[in-house]
Motif scaffolding. Structure first.
Motif, mmCIF file in Angstrom:
data_model
loop_
_atom_site.group_PDB
_atom_site.id
_atom_site.type_symbol
_atom_site.label_atom_id
_atom_site.label_comp_id
_atom_site.label_asym_id
_atom_site.label_seq_id
_atom_site.Cartn_x
_atom_site.Cartn_y
_atom_site.Cartn_z
ATOM 1 N N UNK A 1 43.952 29.369 37.753
ATOM 2 C CA UNK A 1 43.698 29.228 39.106
ATOM 3 C C UNK A 1 44.166 30.336 39.818
ATOM 4 N N UNK A 2 45.311 31.149 39.103
ATOM 5 C CA UNK A 2 46.064 32.235 39.590
ATOM 6 C C UNK A 2 45.350 33.538 39.763
ATOM 7 N N UNK A 3 44.192 33.579 38.844
ATOM 8 C CA UNK A 3 43.244 34.827 38.735
ATOM 9 C C UNK A 3 43.040 35.154 40.055
ATOM 10 N N UNK A 4 42.915 36.623 40.406
ATOM 11 C CA UNK A 4 42.796 37.075 41.581
ATOM 12 C C UNK A 4 41.121 36.853 41.757
ATOM 13 N N UNK A 5 40.126 36.830 40.959
ATOM 14 C CA UNK A 5 38.861 36.546 41.156
ATOM 15 C C UNK A 5 38.645 35.100 41.554
ATOM 16 N N UNK A 6 39.494 34.321 40.975
ATOM 17 C CA UNK A 6 39.246 32.807 41.224
ATOM 18 C C UNK A 6 40.099 32.451 42.688
ATOM 19 N N UNK A 7 41.062 33.056 42.972
ATOM 20 C CA UNK A 7 41.455 33.134 44.340
ATOM 21 C C UNK A 7 40.774 33.550 45.474
ATOM 22 N N UNK A 8 40.083 34.575 45.155
ATOM 23 C CA UNK A 8 38.818 35.151 46.150
ATOM 24 C C UNK A 8 37.759 34.095 46.382
ATOM 25 N N UNK A 9 37.449 33.459 45.163
ATOM 26 C CA UNK A 9 36.342 32.474 45.203
ATOM 27 C C UNK A 9 36.979 31.231 46.116
ATOM 28 N N UNK A 10 38.071 30.927 45.798
ATOM 29 C CA UNK A 10 38.663 29.434 46.115
ATOM 30 C C UNK A 10 39.124 29.710 47.774
ATOM 31 N N UNK B 1 36.836 47.142 44.514
ATOM 32 C CA UNK B 1 37.806 47.571 45.415
ATOM 33 C C UNK B 1 37.628 47.194 46.540
ATOM 34 N N UNK B 2 37.339 45.927 46.875
ATOM 35 C CA UNK B 2 37.143 45.311 48.148
ATOM 36 C C UNK B 2 38.186 44.447 48.695
ATOM 37 N N UNK C 1 48.911 44.935 50.443
ATOM 38 C CA UNK C 1 48.456 46.175 51.084
ATOM 39 C C UNK C 1 48.080 47.317 50.060
ATOM 40 N N UNK C 2 47.734 46.795 48.783
ATOM 41 C CA UNK C 2 47.412 47.639 47.646
ATOM 42 C C UNK C 2 46.200 47.134 47.106
ATOM 43 N N UNK C 3 45.174 47.991 46.850
ATOM 44 C CA UNK C 3 43.666 47.865 46.441
ATOM 45 C C UNK C 3 44.218 47.386 44.918
ATOM 46 N N UNK C 4 43.740 46.090 44.706
ATOM 47 C CA UNK C 4 43.593 45.542 43.118
ATOM 48 C C UNK C 4 42.176 45.501 42.727
ATOM 49 N N UNK C 5 41.928 46.171 41.444
ATOM 50 C CA UNK C 5 40.540 45.988 40.875
ATOM 51 C C UNK C 5 40.606 45.186 39.714
ATOM 52 N N UNK D 1 46.847 38.428 50.579
ATOM 53 C CA UNK D 1 45.630 38.727 50.036
ATOM 54 C C UNK D 1 44.607 39.171 51.127
ATOM 55 N N UNK D 2 43.980 40.492 51.200
ATOM 56 C CA UNK D 2 43.278 40.985 52.535
ATOM 57 C C UNK D 2 41.987 41.529 51.861
ATOM 58 N N UNK D 3 41.116 41.358 52.549
ATOM 59 C CA UNK D 3 39.495 42.024 52.208
ATOM 60 C C UNK D 3 39.434 43.226 53.281
#
Length: 210
Positions: A95-104, A121-122, A127-131, A143-145
């Protein structure tokens, strides 16, 4: 090569497993055909204990968009932590995965779409891009878009037709200009898993994994 209808494929997966998996993005898989695909889908047969455990494991694998090897690594890492049930630890980490967080956060219509946003890289964390889709978001992380991400088809689709009705309690979000900004306010709980799930069956499936 024939083009694969991903929507239809995701419906088939959910019907075969007998549960709607929000991460796959397609709602309503069980509404018209609440049984498995194929000519034998309506036939009810007794499943072996192994098959029942396999199905429960596959729910996790498909919802979070993982390969078997990836899920096994989550199992192994969770078993190294002795302070809690390893399956609870595994769910919290998933649940802590970044892709899951973006979905949730309803910033993407599915987990695969969220993964694409991260790899393109969206997304920024603190403040730092995470890919890296599997990046572990921590409490108090912001978390920001990006501006480009806010114009992407995935983000715009999720805003019009959010897959999940509400953001889970471990996340918060607010407007930030024309976009949104979010924060992980606490660690997820094992109970935050967004589909019907029997921990015992996954524990039994992976009991040999160390």
């Amino acid at each position: 090569m024939a083009k694969i209808d991903m929507g239809r494929s995701r419906f088939k997966i959910q019907r075969r497993l007998g549960v709607e998996l929000p991460g796959l993005g397609k709602a309503g898989a069980l509404e018209r055909k609440p049984y498995g695909p194929g000519q034998h889908g309506m036939q009810r047969k007794k499943l072996s204990d192994y098959t029942v455990r396999l199905i429960e494991k596959q729910k996790v694998m498909f919802n979070y968009g993982l390969r078997e090897s990836q899920l096994r690594n989550y199992v192994k890492n969770a078993k190294k932590i002795k302070t809690a049930s390893w399956v609870d630890t595994m769910i919290i980490n998933l649940e802590s995965r970044l892709d899951n967080v973006i979905f949730r956060l309803n910033w993407a219509p599915s987990t695969p779409a969220a993964r694409q946003m991260v790899t393109h890289k969206h997304i920024k964390v603190n403040g730092k891009t995470v890919n890296v889709p599997g990046y572990q978001v921590q409490p108090n992380d912001v978390i920001e878009i990006t501006d480009k991400g806010a114009k992407s088809g995935n983000y715009l689709q999720a805003k019009v037709r959010p897959r999940i009705s509400s953001v889970p309690a471990f996340l918060s979000k607010e407007a930030s200009g024309e976009k949104e900004k979010a924060k992980m306010v606490s660690k997820p709980l094992a109970e935050d898993i967004p589909f019907a799930f029997e921990k015992r069956l996954v524990i039994e499936y992976y009991w040999k994994v160390k």
